[in-house]
Motif scaffolding. Sequence first.
Motif, short mmCIF file in Angstrom:
data_model
loop_
_atom_site.label_atom_id
_atom_site.label_comp_id
_atom_site.label_asym_id
_atom_site.label_seq_id
_atom_site.Cartn_x
_atom_site.Cartn_y
_atom_site.Cartn_z
N ALA A 37 -36.57 -33.10 17.66
CA ALA A 37 -35.78 -32.86 16.46
C ALA A 37 -35.21 -34.20 16.03
CB ALA A 37 -34.67 -31.85 16.74
N LEU A 38 -35.73 -34.74 14.95
CA LEU A 38 -35.38 -36.09 14.50
C LEU A 38 -34.44 -36.02 13.31
CD1 LEU A 38 -35.98 -39.17 14.77
CD2 LEU A 38 -37.79 -38.82 13.09
N ARG A 39 -33.31 -36.67 13.45
CA ARG A 39 -32.35 -36.73 12.34
C ARG A 39 -32.08 -38.20 12.02
NH1 ARG A 39 -27.94 -32.56 11.52
NH2 ARG A 39 -26.93 -33.23 9.63
N ALA A 40 -32.32 -38.54 10.78
CA ALA A 40 -32.07 -39.92 10.33
C ALA A 40 -30.72 -39.97 9.63
CB ALA A 40 -33.18 -40.37 9.39
N TRP A 41 -30.06 -41.08 9.76
CA TRP A 41 -28.77 -41.25 9.10
C TRP A 41 -28.60 -42.71 8.70
CZ3 TRP A 41 -24.64 -44.36 10.69
CH2 TRP A 41 -24.84 -45.00 11.91
N SER A 42 -27.71 -42.92 7.76
CA SER A 42 -27.34 -44.28 7.38
C SER A 42 -25.89 -44.27 6.92
CB SER A 42 -28.26 -44.82 6.28
OG SER A 42 -28.18 -43.99 5.14
N PHE A 43 -25.28 -45.42 6.96
CA PHE A 43 -23.90 -45.55 6.53
C PHE A 43 -23.90 -46.10 5.12
CE2 PHE A 43 -19.81 -47.88 6.32
CZ PHE A 43 -18.97 -46.80 6.52
N GLU A 44 -23.71 -45.21 4.16
CA GLU A 44 -23.72 -45.58 2.75
C GLU A 44 -22.50 -44.96 2.07
OE1 GLU A 44 -27.44 -44.45 1.05
OE2 GLU A 44 -28.58 -45.45 2.60
#
Length: 168
Positions: A37-44
């Motif tokens: 289960a792949l979850r991508a995130w970024s700080f924007e």
Amino acid sequence: MASQGDIVVGVDHSAASVAALRWAVSEATQSGRQVVALRAWSFEPVADLGAAVAGSPETVADRERRQLEEVVGEVRAEHQGVAVRAELVEHSAAVALEEASKTAAMLVLGSHGRGRLLKLLVGSVAEHCLREARCPVVVIPARTVPEPEKETAAAPEPAGSYYPGPLL
């Protein structure tokens, strides 16, 4: 990152991605594969109000990790015989999934059904993966995902805030 032969599922904040995870686990039951289960995130903080309120990349990563573990834990409880691993990646979803496709047996994604043309049917991340993935891609249509049940004793809607639901 995903190992050779894993079924990789993109998991975001949507019910369609949870349905995709359930589908992948069902497929893994038949094939004996592991699910990632792949979850991508970024700080924007400019684009994401939650990131702006959180204040730091570490806080956003912790929030994303908790949400991913919650979804994975729920699905693991339903299918105890299948290995499901949660992975959190700091990147855009499209790029993270494309990268994972290099070693995965398949990608499984939920569709959001927003946007124009192909995006109308599958969503921008799914569209990207359909074009760029190096393995088969399975897209679970958002229209096949049941809507959450509404509470019968809900408070009345305030005047001027009526939302009729999806327009598709």
